[in-house]
Write an enzyme that holds these catalytic residues in place. Sequence first.
Site, PDB file in Angstrom:
ATOM      1  N   GLN A 112      14.289  23.227  83.755  1.00 43.05           N
ATOM      2  CA  GLN A 112      13.155  23.318  82.831  1.00 43.05           C
ATOM      3  C   GLN A 112      12.116  22.217  83.030  1.00 43.05           C
ATOM      4  OE1 GLN A 112      12.447  25.779  80.562  1.00 43.05           O
ATOM      5  NE2 GLN A 112      14.304  26.968  80.895  1.00 43.05           N
ATOM      6  N   THR A 171      21.704  29.442  88.361  1.00 46.23           N
ATOM      7  CA  THR A 171      23.073  29.777  87.940  1.00 46.23           C
ATOM      8  C   THR A 171      24.022  29.484  89.100  1.00 46.23           C
ATOM      9  OG1 THR A 171      22.321  31.469  86.405  1.00 46.23           O
ATOM     10  CG2 THR A 171      24.588  31.678  87.197  1.00 46.23           C
ATOM     11  N   HIS A 210      11.707  30.519  89.448  1.00 44.42           N
ATOM     12  CA  HIS A 210      11.007  31.448  88.556  1.00 44.42           C
ATOM     13  C   HIS A 210      10.575  30.855  87.221  1.00 44.42           C
ATOM     14  CE1 HIS A 210      14.170  32.994  85.663  1.00 44.42           C
ATOM     15  NE2 HIS A 210      14.981  32.513  86.584  1.00 44.42           N
ATOM     16  N   ASN A 262      16.687  24.166  77.518  1.00 43.28           N
ATOM     17  CA  ASN A 262      15.855  25.370  77.548  1.00 43.28           C
ATOM     18  C   ASN A 262      15.519  25.915  76.167  1.00 43.28           C
ATOM     19  OD1 ASN A 262      18.752  25.602  78.178  1.00 43.28           O
ATOM     20  ND2 ASN A 262      18.449  27.758  77.758  1.00 43.28           N
ATOM     21  N   CYS A 292      20.035  34.017  77.401  1.00 39.81           N
ATOM     22  CA  CYS A 292      21.433  34.401  77.532  1.00 39.81           C
ATOM     23  C   CYS A 292      22.077  34.646  76.181  1.00 39.81           C
ATOM     24  CB  CYS A 292      22.185  33.308  78.277  1.00 39.81           C
ATOM     25  SG  CYS A 292      21.241  32.764  79.683  1.00 39.81           S
TER      26      CYS A 292
HETATM   27  N1  PLP Z   1      19.566  26.532  83.618  1.00 45.20           N
HETATM   28  C1  PLP Z   1      18.598  26.600  82.693  1.00 45.20           C
HETATM   29  C2  PLP Z   1      18.278  25.404  81.863  1.00 45.20           C
HETATM   30  C3  PLP Z   1      17.889  27.787  82.501  1.00 45.20           C
HETATM   31  O1  PLP Z   1      16.927  27.840  81.576  1.00 45.20           O
HETATM   32  C4  PLP Z   1      18.212  28.909  83.303  1.00 45.20           C
HETATM   33  C5  PLP Z   1      17.497  30.175  83.113  1.00 45.20           C
HETATM   34  O2  PLP Z   1      17.866  31.029  82.338  1.00 45.20           O
HETATM   35  C6  PLP Z   1      19.238  28.783  84.258  1.00 45.20           C
HETATM   36  C7  PLP Z   1      19.888  27.576  84.386  1.00 45.20           C
HETATM   37  C8  PLP Z   1      19.626  29.938  85.147  1.00 45.20           C
HETATM   38  O3  PLP Z   1      18.701  30.068  86.184  1.00 45.20           O
HETATM   39  P1  PLP Z   1      18.632  31.364  87.125  1.00 45.20           P
HETATM   40  O4  PLP Z   1      17.872  32.383  86.339  1.00 45.20           O
HETATM   41  O5  PLP Z   1      17.857  30.905  88.325  1.00 45.20           O
HETATM   42  O6  PLP Z   1      19.991  31.751  87.470  1.00 45.20           O
END
Ligand code: PLP
Length: 408
Positions: free
Chosen positions: A183, A76, A205, A155, A330
């Site tokens: 991903q 993020t 993660h 995702n 989300c």
């Molecule tokens: N981008 C994608 C495609 C994701 O699947 C996620 C995870 O929810 C994120 C960004 C956000 O990642 P983070 O949990 O490291 O902030």
Amino acid sequence: MSTDTPNVYLDNGDSTPVFREVVDAMIPYFTEKFGNPASLHKLGLEAEETMDEARASLAGSLGCKPEELYFTSGATEANNLALNGLRLERPDKKHVIVSPIEHSSVLNVVKRWQKEGWVELTELKVDGEGFVDPDSLREAIREDTLLVSIIHANNEIGVVQNLEELGAICREHNVPLHSDMVQTLGKIPFTLNELPVDLASFNAHKTHGPKGIGVMFVRKGLKVRRIFEGAPQEKGVRPGTENVPGAVGFAKAVELSLKNCDEATQKIEKLAARLKEGLLAIPHVRWNGPEIGPNRVPGNLNVTFRYIEGEAILMMMNMKGVFVSSGSACSSRSLVPSHVLTSIGLFHEEAHGSIRYTLSRLNTEEDVDYALEVTRETVDKLRAMTAFIPEEHSERESDHATTFYKKK
Ligand code: PLP
């Protein structure tokens, strides 16, 4: 939930269990080697060296130069920093292009810019499987385009974009391409040096590493300005004390994931095919996204169970110890239908009835068989409470994903 209910985790697109070897590699950096890389004494210098080693290891795995990587708190932040950091460097550029199936940490940034009047926004078209139309990209690029952002693997529906082709179009016009590659990391091997991508975001993660650590890639020669102030860590681009154990764990997780990547992919694809066959045998099911294979990230399955609600399915499956998600993490806590599913042509009620299963290399055939049994039972129970289910394919059902655009 009774104590003997199995725990079948099929939500690896949200987060993954951390490999034991990764945890073991991290532990010394919480206990004996806990120094702050900014400190000038022995512990600090050791911590600084550890950060350099983790960065070099990750750069080796990603196929880029260590100095092109900036550690962040996750993807993020990497997405926010890449986009906002580039805009601050190039305030004269007033136009951005994104795919309509970006993660919220990209889409909400550019929508906010648009709302605040800083840029004009173009959202590209995608076809019924989620592939970006390269012609729509070619047509959208302008003299004042700041950047193009296209997610590598989505995702929710797993569609993998052809970054070679899309990036080549951006290069022709000298416009930087940013890609959220969260991903695909550890699942689809790539070499950043060989991809026409200028900025990219990753986290640990989703690939059996710890939460709270990510990395932003910025190709050498391109400048990104920091978005918050502090001390000069990460060459002044991302201030804040470095997450040393996180960086060690991230580098280790990616190294391990890539080591047995082909073998893991074969295993995951076999399990995915078994799950898909069972799911499609249930009546009134729609398959969302591309077929299992090179155009879909390994282990991602997304289906719509028509005439019932995804949240109800998820909750009933949860009671039986099967963990899945309804859309992305989300959007799964809101009642707004997934923007990804509506972008590929699903009606709102179909998007609401969608469930995503995401497998990892740690899943087994038993997991898949149990998940199928619980899914069938759940769908039957919920449909028995539903007032209207047509005998035949109804006009209210959108067609099975149709493809309009050329694929790789
Ligand atoms: N981008 C994608 C495609 C994701 O699947 C996620 C995870 O929810 C994120 C960004 C956000 O990642 P983070 O949990 O490291 O902030």
